[in-house]
Design an enzyme around this catalytic site. Structure first.
Site, PDB file in Angstrom:
ATOM      1  N   ARG A  21      -4.237   0.286 -16.567  1.00 52.66           N
ATOM      2  CA  ARG A  21      -3.927  -1.044 -16.327  1.00 52.66           C
ATOM      3  C   ARG A  21      -5.340  -1.601 -15.568  1.00 52.66           C
ATOM      4  O   ARG A  21      -6.158  -1.187 -14.644  1.00 52.66           O
ATOM      5  CB  ARG A  21      -3.141  -0.825 -14.897  1.00 52.66           C
ATOM      6  CG  ARG A  21      -1.692  -0.113 -15.328  1.00 52.66           C
ATOM      7  CD  ARG A  21      -0.980  -0.170 -14.160  1.00 52.66           C
ATOM      8  NE  ARG A  21       0.156   0.825 -14.462  1.00 52.66           N
ATOM      9  CZ  ARG A  21       0.673   2.018 -13.878  1.00 52.66           C
ATOM     10  NH1 ARG A  21      -0.467   2.409 -13.653  1.00 52.66           N
ATOM     11  NH2 ARG A  21       1.715   2.416 -14.056  1.00 52.66           N
ATOM     12  N   HIS A  66       0.712  -1.159   0.088  1.00 53.13           N
ATOM     13  CA  HIS A  66       0.010   0.100   0.040  1.00 53.13           C
ATOM     14  C   HIS A  66       0.890   1.175  -0.052  1.00 53.13           C
ATOM     15  O   HIS A  66       0.360   2.351  -0.623  1.00 53.13           O
ATOM     16  CB  HIS A  66      -0.848  -0.038   1.146  1.00 53.13           C
ATOM     17  CG  HIS A  66      -2.142  -0.966   1.007  1.00 53.13           C
ATOM     18  ND1 HIS A  66      -2.735  -1.504   2.060  1.00 53.13           N
ATOM     19  CD2 HIS A  66      -2.749  -1.591   0.012  1.00 53.13           C
ATOM     20  CE1 HIS A  66      -3.764  -2.372   1.821  1.00 53.13           C
ATOM     21  NE2 HIS A  66      -3.695  -2.426   0.521  1.00 53.13           N
ATOM     22  N   ASN A 125       9.827  -0.923 -17.799  1.00 50.22           N
ATOM     23  CA  ASN A 125      10.003  -1.383 -16.661  1.00 50.22           C
ATOM     24  C   ASN A 125      10.607  -3.109 -16.755  1.00 50.22           C
ATOM     25  O   ASN A 125      11.594  -3.543 -16.562  1.00 50.22           O
ATOM     26  CB  ASN A 125       8.994  -1.360 -15.680  1.00 50.22           C
ATOM     27  CG  ASN A 125       8.936  -0.082 -15.307  1.00 50.22           C
ATOM     28  OD1 ASN A 125       9.453   0.856 -15.831  1.00 50.22           O
ATOM     29  ND2 ASN A 125       7.633   0.301 -14.534  1.00 50.22           N
ATOM     30  N   ASP A 126       9.533  -3.719 -17.556  1.00 54.15           N
ATOM     31  CA  ASP A 126       9.968  -5.031 -17.883  1.00 54.15           C
ATOM     32  C   ASP A 126      10.955  -5.222 -18.976  1.00 54.15           C
ATOM     33  O   ASP A 126      11.589  -6.204 -19.086  1.00 54.15           O
ATOM     34  CB  ASP A 126       8.736  -5.800 -18.307  1.00 54.15           C
ATOM     35  CG  ASP A 126       7.677  -6.475 -17.018  1.00 54.15           C
ATOM     36  OD1 ASP A 126       8.528  -6.643 -16.158  1.00 54.15           O
ATOM     37  OD2 ASP A 126       6.703  -6.282 -17.050  1.00 54.15           O
ATOM     38  N   ARG A 168      13.229  -7.088 -11.383  1.00 53.60           N
ATOM     39  CA  ARG A 168      12.999  -5.858 -10.901  1.00 53.60           C
ATOM     40  C   ARG A 168      12.540  -5.490  -9.518  1.00 53.60           C
ATOM     41  O   ARG A 168      12.174  -4.468  -9.198  1.00 53.60           O
ATOM     42  CB  ARG A 168      12.155  -5.137 -12.019  1.00 53.60           C
ATOM     43  CG  ARG A 168      10.488  -5.757 -11.976  1.00 53.60           C
ATOM     44  CD  ARG A 168       9.905  -4.984 -13.271  1.00 53.60           C
ATOM     45  NE  ARG A 168       8.767  -5.265 -13.498  1.00 53.60           N
ATOM     46  CZ  ARG A 168       7.648  -4.759 -13.074  1.00 53.60           C
ATOM     47  NH1 ARG A 168       7.903  -3.496 -12.651  1.00 53.60           N
ATOM     48  NH2 ARG A 168       6.295  -5.088 -13.213  1.00 53.60           N
ATOM     49  N   ARG A 212      -4.713  -2.041 -21.326  1.00 49.14           N
ATOM     50  CA  ARG A 212      -3.769  -3.224 -21.358  1.00 49.14           C
ATOM     51  C   ARG A 212      -4.718  -4.234 -20.820  1.00 49.14           C
ATOM     52  O   ARG A 212      -5.290  -4.104 -19.577  1.00 49.14           O
ATOM     53  CB  ARG A 212      -2.621  -3.028 -20.579  1.00 49.14           C
ATOM     54  CG  ARG A 212      -1.605  -4.216 -20.396  1.00 49.14           C
ATOM     55  CD  ARG A 212      -0.334  -3.885 -19.457  1.00 49.14           C
ATOM     56  NE  ARG A 212      -0.825  -3.630 -17.982  1.00 49.14           N
ATOM     57  CZ  ARG A 212       0.082  -3.455 -17.301  1.00 49.14           C
ATOM     58  NH1 ARG A 212       1.263  -3.019 -17.651  1.00 49.14           N
ATOM     59  NH2 ARG A 212      -0.398  -3.179 -16.131  1.00 49.14           N
ATOM     60  N   CYS A 214       5.175   3.763 -22.375  1.00 49.58           N
ATOM     61  CA  CYS A 214       4.505   3.889 -20.950  1.00 49.58           C
ATOM     62  C   CYS A 214       4.932   3.348 -19.582  1.00 49.58           C
ATOM     63  O   CYS A 214       4.190   3.364 -18.597  1.00 49.58           O
ATOM     64  CB  CYS A 214       3.172   2.847 -21.096  1.00 49.58           C
ATOM     65  SG  CYS A 214       3.258   1.313 -21.696  1.00 49.58           S
ATOM     66  N   GLU A 235       7.767  -5.841 -24.134  1.00 49.31           N
ATOM     67  CA  GLU A 235       8.419  -5.952 -22.954  1.00 49.31           C
ATOM     68  C   GLU A 235       9.372  -7.185 -23.051  1.00 49.31           C
ATOM     69  O   GLU A 235      10.238  -7.008 -21.929  1.00 49.31           O
ATOM     70  CB  GLU A 235       7.364  -6.250 -21.869  1.00 49.31           C
ATOM     71  CG  GLU A 235       6.240  -5.350 -21.823  1.00 49.31           C
ATOM     72  CD  GLU A 235       5.112  -5.831 -20.977  1.00 49.31           C
ATOM     73  OE1 GLU A 235       4.856  -5.467 -19.906  1.00 49.31           O
ATOM     74  OE2 GLU A 235       4.548  -6.825 -21.455  1.00 49.31           O
TER      75      GLU A 235
END
Length: 837
Positions: free
Chosen positions: A568, A471, A716-717, A727, A604, A764, A693
């Protein structure tokens, strides 16, 4: 259908008990009415008491479409009001007053009514609701109803063997979830048994129970590893047996990992540091590494989170005659905390609102409250100590599950501490109030604390614990606060030291040079976005927002994002035991699309797996989930999940005016892209794309553009798979950097293919929000950049002072770089590696 009326002196208690009971059922709504309290006083404060007229009205309301009504009462005059209501009511529907414990009885009655039981059965379930608790705690038999008597059933050879026992199927299953058959699994069993007569027996010689009885299932006392014999009769026996076996095999959506061993006596108590010695003081000039979970750079003095509530005394024993008062203290404190969190929930927005709402439900969880009160009654624990021990047991269960569920342990600790503070009437620790900006440092943060950070002067977060789905991470991203988690030794940073937090790189610098502080201050300065991304020569670059739900979309539209570059959709699927229906998804998606009428929204499809497992999509254990069944690959196992989502997206697009583009994550081959495109178009999606990715997708970009309309780079990926660096590991944070030359060269391959095909290439990932990298990405071929809304102004400003030629020149220089530092240097100067030498 049987209706239920809950009569309580407190409106808050009645509503909270009902809210908890309804969590146990997932099918058609149960007809329940709460008749609680005696109205409001002159100042609008609820008055404790009961009203017979209100009870009668509730019965009459249910009589219209119920075959019978069960009335449950909390205490004292509630019974008198219920009896008087029988004389005042206008209907003649059969009514039963149940001498049942209020919270446990309501829970059991709701589950039984949802299963279609008649009035007698529902009343019996409510009345026997204390059986599981008293049995577990060793209360004498005359204190609680006895469990069902055992029935004969045939032995079964294995979990995969179905035997013929007359007209019954007999099957053996094993309890796999760490917490055993507690209330939620029991409710799932009751629901799954609809259509057949089912009995369960704990082997080798334990009691047996009807699957339709929540209280009897709990009396089984089945723990992880126990074997259960299922006896199923009826026309749908085979279907029900398969359904139940699947629930057990899946661990009821709670996981199947082994439970964590009990801590040694010398282990530190919860709320203390995770090590026995005092934290080591971190010296000035130190650079600590962690996991960057929310991008941005900021520098400010350190403030530490106030310590947790102290562990209550374990030696205190409450006298028998005083235990009722301790039980009442727990129940009232849980209601008060839930009410406090309800107020905070109403004031929050976006993901913070959803997280606080979940904490509110935890505050009066039927198991946490009932188990704590049972410890008071059976063992004489003080109210505060009983809540502490119960919360600790629940926390261990979540920790044992690992992954995303383990990160929810902080939520349990938060609710536990809030209830204890309410019981003891002491101040609740939390985020300190300061006049000046500060960086908050803590072992971990509770959801209630993180959800209120946006109201104070906190400008950055650093925690020793937590992960990318905690969180802390979720709310930090939604608030745009730079955050780094998993920083070993963070609590040893001295109060007052200046911290430079880089949420993109995952670094924390202690007392950095003034020049670095000035750089961070400049980077953190908010810049307004006028709604149009363009270069100095007028070349357009669409600046879009990443969103996770309707509230995020509203905020992004308010920040003047040109559209959505990454929607997302996982928010609709997370924290559920089963997949949402097409109708549920359609409604959720429309909430996002409605915020951007006439503009682009790139969606996505479900990206579950790896660090975002879902019980109904990723039930199997995987040794390396990042390389396993995730993203589009889930359709290999659960094709219906993808088909339902595509249908829901098509319906939402038809109902709203946004331009909807749909892309699939984790694509590695042309065949995968082609199959997805065909399925999406067959469902009614007009523009179809994929995420880039994986290195294989980047290298095949030219061929992929032959079968899809657009691509979007998930940096990121892409960095993770290119550098073979998980990661989620803070030790490898330097490898997961979009400035890595190998990653930039792959982006260049994709950009070149996009230019040749005349199709759009979006970015993105976190790289899109870096103002220094944005011109390079445009030079590499990106036609749009999508980011957190707070980054729009800074990126727009960086692009507005460079031409398209400048961007291409910077890209060409970066493609020749050999290291991250060199790539950053040549991007600023436009010089090549040879020129630098």
């Amino acid at each position: 259908m049987i209706g239920i009326v809950a009569v309580s002196h407190s409106a808050r208690l009645g509503e909270a008990a009902l809210e908890l009971a309804l969590q146990m059922v997932q099918g058609p709504a149960v007809r329940v009415r709460v008749a609680a309290g005696a109205g409001l006083d002159g100042d609008g404060v609820p008055v404790l008491g009961t009203d017979a007229v209100a009870v009668a009205a509730a019965i009459d309301e249910l009589a219209a479409d119920c075959e019978g009504v069960l009335v449950l009462m909390d205490l004292g005059s509630a019974v008198l009001s219920a009896e008087l209501a029988l004389e005042l009511r206008a209907s003649d529907v059969p009514v039963r007053l149940a001498p049942a414990p209020f919270v446990e009885g309501l829970l059991a009655a709701v589950v039984s009514a949802a299963a279609g039981s008649d009035l007698d059965a529902v009343a019996s379930e409510a009345t026997s609701a204390l059986g599981a608790k008293t049995g577990q705690l060793g209360v004498p038999e005359n204190a609680a109803p006895a469990p069902d008597s055992a029935t004969d059933s045939s032995d079964a050879a294995s979990s995969s063997t179905v035997e013929d026992a007359g007209e019954a199927l007999v099957r053996r299953v094993r309890v796999r979830n760490p917490q055993g058959l507690h209330a939620r699994p029991a409710a799932l069993i009751a629901e799954a048994s609809a259509g057949a007569e089912v009995r369960l027996r704990r082997l080798p010689d334990g009691p047996d129970a009807s699957a339709a009885s929540l209280s009897r299932l709990l009396i089984l006392g089945a723990r992880q590893g126990d074997e259960i014999e299922l006896t199923v009769r009826g026309a749908q026996a085979a279907t029900v047996a398969e359904r139940l076996s699947a629930l057990f095999d899946d661990g009821f959506g709670e996981g199947t990992d082994a439970a964590a061993p009990a801590p040694a006596p010398a282990a530190p108590t919860e709320g203390s540091a995770a090590v026995e010695d005092a934290p080591v003081t971190i010296a000035s000039g130190a650079v600590l590494r962690g996991r960057g979970v929310s991008p941005g750079r900021v520098a400010a003095p350190v403030v530490h989170l106030a310590p947790a509530v102290a562990e209550p005394d374990a030696d205190t024993v409450i006298a028998v005659e005083e235990r009722d008062a301790e039980v009442s203290a727990i129940e009232w404190a849980a209601v008060a905390v839930a009410d406090q969190l309800r107020t905070r929930t109403a004031q929050a927005t976006g993901e913070a609102r959803a997280i606080l709402d979940a904490s509110r439900l935890l505050a009066s969880d039927p198991e946490l409250v009932s188990e704590a009160t049972a410890l008071v009654r059976a063992k004489g624990r003080s109210a505060a100590r009983a809540v502490w021990e119960t919360g600790l047991a629940h926390e261990k269960g979540l920790t044992a599950l690992g992954g995303r569920m383990a990160e929810r342990a902080a939520d349990i600790r938060d609710v536990r501490d809030r209830i204890i503070a309410e019981i003891l009437q002491v101040d609740m620790p939390g985020v300190p109030e300061r006049e000046e900006p500060f960086v908050l440092v803590a072992t971990d943060l509770s959801p209630a604390d993180t959800a209120t950070l946006g109201e104070g002067r906190c400008v950055g977060l650093v925690t020793e614990q937590g992960g990318p789905t905690s969180h802390t991470a979720i709310i930090a991203r939604s608030l745009g606060l730079p955050a780094v988690v998993g920083v070993a030794g963070a609590v040893g940073i001295p109060v007052g030291a200046t911290l430079l937090v880089d949420g993109g790189r995952g670094t924390v610098e202690v007392d950095p040079p003034e020049s670095r502080v000035a750089e961070a201050a400049a980077a953190a300065t908010a810049v307004d976005f006028d709604g149009t991304g363009r270069l100095a020569d007028g070349h357009r670059v669409a600046l879009l927002a990443n969103v996770g739900g309707a509230a995020d979309a509203v905020n992004a539209a308010a920040a003047r994002a040109e559209g959505v570059g990454l929607f997302r959709t996982e928010f609709c699927f997370l924290d559920r035991a089963d997949a949402p229906s097409v109708e549920e998804q359609t409604a959720a998606y429309r909430g996002v699309l409605a915020a951007f009428p006439g503009r682009k929204v790139v969606v996505r499809t479900l990206d579950a797996g790896s660090d975002k497992p879902l019980p109904f999509a990723n039930a199997d254990h995987e040794d390396n989930p990042a390389l396993g069944v995730r993203g589009l690959r889930i359709a290999r196992r659960r094709p219906q999940l993808l088909d339902d989502q595509l249908r829901a997206l098509a319906r939402a697009a038809e109902a709203e005016s946004a331009q909807v583009d749909v892309m699939a994550p984790m694509v590695a081959t042309v065949e995968e892209a082609r199959e997805f495109a065909e399925r999406a178009r067959a469902a009614g999606i007009e523009r179809v794309g994929i995420m880039i990715e994986t290195p294989s997708a980047a290298l095949l970009a030219a061929e992929l553009f032959e079968v899809v309309d657009f691509v979007s780079l998930g940096t990121n990926d892409l960095a993770q798979y290119t550098l073979a660096a998980d990661r989620l590991l803070s030790d490898l944070g330097d490898l997961n950097d979009p400035w890595q030359p190998a990653v930039l060269r792959l982006i260049g391959i994709v950009g070149e293919a996009g230019r040749a095909a005349g199709k759009s290439v979006g970015v993105c990932g976190e790289a899109a929000s870096d103002p220094a990298l944005a011109p390079v990405l445009v030079g590499l071929g990106a036609t749009s950049l999508s980011m957190t809304p707070r980054s729009l102004g800074r990126v727009a400003e960086a692009l507005s002072v460079v031409s398209e030629e400048d961007c291409r020149r910077a890209a060409e220089a970066v493609l020749g770089a050999r290291t991250v530092d060199e790539a950053r240097a040549v991007a600023r100067t436009g010089e090549t590696h040879a020129e630098l030498l």
